[in-house]
Design a protein around this motif. Structure first.
Motif, mmCIF file in Angstrom:
data_model
loop_
_atom_site.group_PDB
_atom_site.id
_atom_site.type_symbol
_atom_site.label_atom_id
_atom_site.label_comp_id
_atom_site.label_asym_id
_atom_site.label_seq_id
_atom_site.Cartn_x
_atom_site.Cartn_y
_atom_site.Cartn_z
ATOM 1 N N ALA A 1 134.769 15.705 -33.713
ATOM 2 C CA ALA A 1 135.225 15.420 -32.345
ATOM 3 C C ALA A 1 136.547 16.126 -32.072
ATOM 4 O O ALA A 1 137.505 15.539 -31.581
ATOM 5 N N GLY A 2 136.591 17.423 -32.402
ATOM 6 C CA GLY A 2 137.827 18.189 -32.307
ATOM 7 C C GLY A 2 138.422 18.197 -30.909
ATOM 8 O O GLY A 2 137.712 18.411 -29.920
ATOM 9 N N VAL A 3 139.709 17.960 -30.821
ATOM 10 C CA VAL A 3 140.373 17.986 -29.522
ATOM 11 C C VAL A 3 140.528 19.432 -29.061
ATOM 12 O O VAL A 3 140.642 20.358 -29.863
ATOM 13 N N HIS A 4 140.532 19.605 -27.749
ATOM 14 C CA HIS A 4 140.612 20.933 -27.145
ATOM 15 C C HIS A 4 141.670 20.919 -26.067
ATOM 16 O O HIS A 4 141.692 20.018 -25.229
ATOM 17 N N LYS B 1 143.188 16.891 -19.944
ATOM 18 C CA LYS B 1 142.032 17.264 -19.137
ATOM 19 C C LYS B 1 140.788 17.447 -19.989
ATOM 20 O O LYS B 1 139.691 17.006 -19.623
ATOM 21 N N ASN B 2 140.932 18.092 -21.142
ATOM 22 C CA ASN B 2 139.775 18.465 -21.945
ATOM 23 C C ASN B 2 139.400 17.457 -23.032
ATOM 24 O O ASN B 2 138.279 17.507 -23.545
ATOM 25 N N SER B 3 140.338 16.568 -23.403
ATOM 26 C CA SER B 3 140.078 15.687 -24.552
ATOM 27 C C SER B 3 140.602 14.273 -24.354
ATOM 28 O O SER B 3 140.927 13.595 -25.326
ATOM 29 N N ALA B 4 140.689 13.837 -23.101
ATOM 30 C CA ALA B 4 141.311 12.534 -22.814
ATOM 31 C C ALA B 4 140.670 11.400 -23.608
ATOM 32 O O ALA B 4 141.359 10.466 -24.042
ATOM 33 N N LYS B 5 139.361 11.470 -23.825
ATOM 34 C CA LYS B 5 138.659 10.371 -24.485
ATOM 35 C C LYS B 5 139.080 10.195 -25.944
ATOM 36 O O LYS B 5 139.086 9.080 -26.476
ATOM 37 N N MET B 6 139.473 11.317 -26.594
ATOM 38 C CA MET B 6 139.816 11.236 -28.013
ATOM 39 C C MET B 6 141.296 11.016 -28.272
ATOM 40 O O MET B 6 141.678 10.495 -29.331
#
Length: 514
Positions: A149-152, A191-196
């Motif tokens: 689940a790599g952050v971006h 923006k790209n990884s808020a869930k993680m």
């Protein structure tokens, strides 16, 4: 484990590959099954994803065995263990010895935070061949890293600009630019990884390791943590002291420090390593090509960086070697004495107006390959640090502390001081001033400190021993250079570490290897 902001670890993302890995890594469905009962499906390993650093699939082991990879499901949010799951990427080499003498799985974390264990373990497996005689060697991409689940955050082109920015602002306009770039980077992460982002703390990774331990079938955790991996191991020991088996911490993070104190300690550590490099170069029988005396070496480096601040030189076309890139490259070379010859050559070339070697070293630190693609190490590094570290620093606070940082290092002080603004506009609150690693009741943990370590200064080993508590930490000192001790191939260090991990023999506290 450094970007233009903080000399720890660095680099970032490749868009399409990383986004696809994120989609594959995050499950949207709640689960009811007991995750400790899951069975791992081990298969031959594919080539690392770009988020893991790219490259080819790992070569077979010396005995012909193949590296095996699998994914483990873990709760995305450990506060909601029945909620959504993510996939944690694992790699292993089965034991080379008699199965009847197998102890269990030895889990590695190589630091960062943000480093991919899936791509790193095969690269260094020869160093751990002795340990494979009684263990399966196992590593993983911690949550937020690589395939887990790599952050971006920003794309490759944006990252090129990010790493070229002026990390040591001299006036109001440059300070504004640095803060704006930091805000843009942090906003891209949200923006790209808020869930993680709320779920990449070290405590979350420690809980993943305990789940991993159970699924791998071990009653206790057998662990080898390096650099940030020592902090992760300490947090694990605090949360699960009764589950600690045999554990080794090498290149030890000081768990008692705030992020500011850690940055100041790194300024001192990298300066010490630079001092040692200069002394080594000028003490040899032949002439040192980058200075007549140790002080001359350091003065010329400081002069180079000052000149690059206003006038970069050609690097790797079309990029130029800026002050930030040169500082990163110098720091990268100080991680290992084996790199000192490249630092010498890189400095020689830079003085002649060619910045290619220092830029290659900077790219290595930042996770950039020759095709201009980045791993996600910087995105993960900043995300984990900012989720862990509670302090948030203002421009005024940094300016107030600059004299102390400059006193610690004329080369790295400003760079590391301004790195403290990395988390200022981070969208997730930090967890604590520093990690809690107190572990009463834990089995002994061998804590190995290197007197010449630039990134995790030697004093951190003693602090870790004290923080773990009475009867837990056992300190071993290596009088050497570079980041870490076991990888130096020092026979005394390796004998002590192998004796504990393979045979349960704890060396005498205070043992010194040189």
């Amino acid at each position: 484990m450094p970007n233009p902001s903080r000399l720890r670890a660095v680099a970032v993302t490749a868009t399409a590959l990383l986004l696809s890995s994120m989609v594959a890594g995050c499950g949207d469905d709640a689960q009811d099954e007991d995750l400790t009962a899951q069975k791992l499906s081990w298969k031959d390993c594919p080539a690392p994803s770009q988020a893991e650093g790219g490259g080819s699939a790992p070569s077979p082991l010396p005995d012909g065995d193949q590296w095996q990879c699998a994914t483990m499901k873990a709760p995305r949010d450990w506060d909601d263990p029945k909620g959504d799951t993510i996939d944690i990427a694992l790699i292993r080499a089965r034991t080379s010895g008699d199965e009847s003498r197998r102890i269990g799985s030895l889990i590695f974390n190589f630091g960062g935070p943000g480093g991919s264990g899936v791509s790193t373990l095969p690269a260094f497996s020869a160093e751990y061949a002795a340990l494979r005689t009684r263990y399966d060697l196992v590593s993983f991409d911690p949550r937020g890293v690589g395939r887990s689940a790599g952050v971006h955050c920003e794309n490759d082109q944006q990252l090129d600009a990010y790493f070229q920015q002026d990390g040591t602002p001299d006036d109001a306009a440059e300070r504004t630019a640095l803060l704006d770039n930091t805000k843009d980077f942090n906003a891209a992460c949200e923006k790209n990884s808020a869930k993680m982002l709320p779920n990449v703390r070290t405590t979350d990774a420690a809980r993943d390791m305990d789940l991993m331990r159970q699924i791998l079938g071990d009653d206790r955790l057998y662990y080898f943590g390096i650099s940030y991996g020592t902090e992760l191991g300490g947090v694990y020991a605090h949360l699960f002291p009764k589950n600690v088996g045999r554990a080794v911490f090498d290149a030890v993070v000081d768990p008692t420090q705030t992020s500011e104190q850690g940055s100041l300690g790194q300024a001192e550590g990298f300066q010490l390593a630079l001092d040692n490099f200069a002394d080594d170069c000028t003490s040899k029988t032949e002439d040192c090509p980058v200075g007549d005396t140790a002080q001359d070496v350091k003065d010329r480096i400081a002069g180079l960086l000052k000149n690059l601040d206003g006038k970069p030189i050609p690097g790797i076309f079309p990029r130029e070697l800026t002050q930030s890139a040169a500082t990163n490259g110098i720091a990268q070379a100080l991680y290992s004495k084996d790199f000192w010859e490249y630092l010498t050559e890189g400095l020689e070339q830079a003085y002649a107006g060619d910045g290619k070697i220092l830029m290659l070293l900077s790219d290595l630190m930042n996770g950039r390959n020759e095709n201009g693609e980045y791993s996600n190490i910087t995105a993960a590094n900043i995300s984990i640090n900012c989720a862990d570290d509670k302090p948030r620093y203002s421009t005024a606070q940094v300016q107030q502390r600059l004299p102390e940082f400059r006193a610690a290092s004329s080369v790295f002080g400003d760079f590391l001081a301004w790195g403290m603004v990395s988390c200022t506009d981070w969208p997730v609150a930090g967890a604590a001033d520093h990690p809690d690693v107190s572990a009463p009741g834990s089995a002994p943990i061998l804590v190995v400190g290197n007197t010449g370590d630039p990134a995790t200064p030697y004093e951190g080993a003693r602090k870790m021993v004290e923080a773990l508590g009475p009867g837990v930490g056992v300190e071993l000192t290596y009088k050497g250079q570079g980041h870490g001790a076991y990888g130096s191939k020092n026979k005394c260090v390796q004998t002590a570490v192998n004796g504990y991990l393979l045979n349960g023999k704890v060396p005498a506290a205070g043992t010194v290897c040189s």
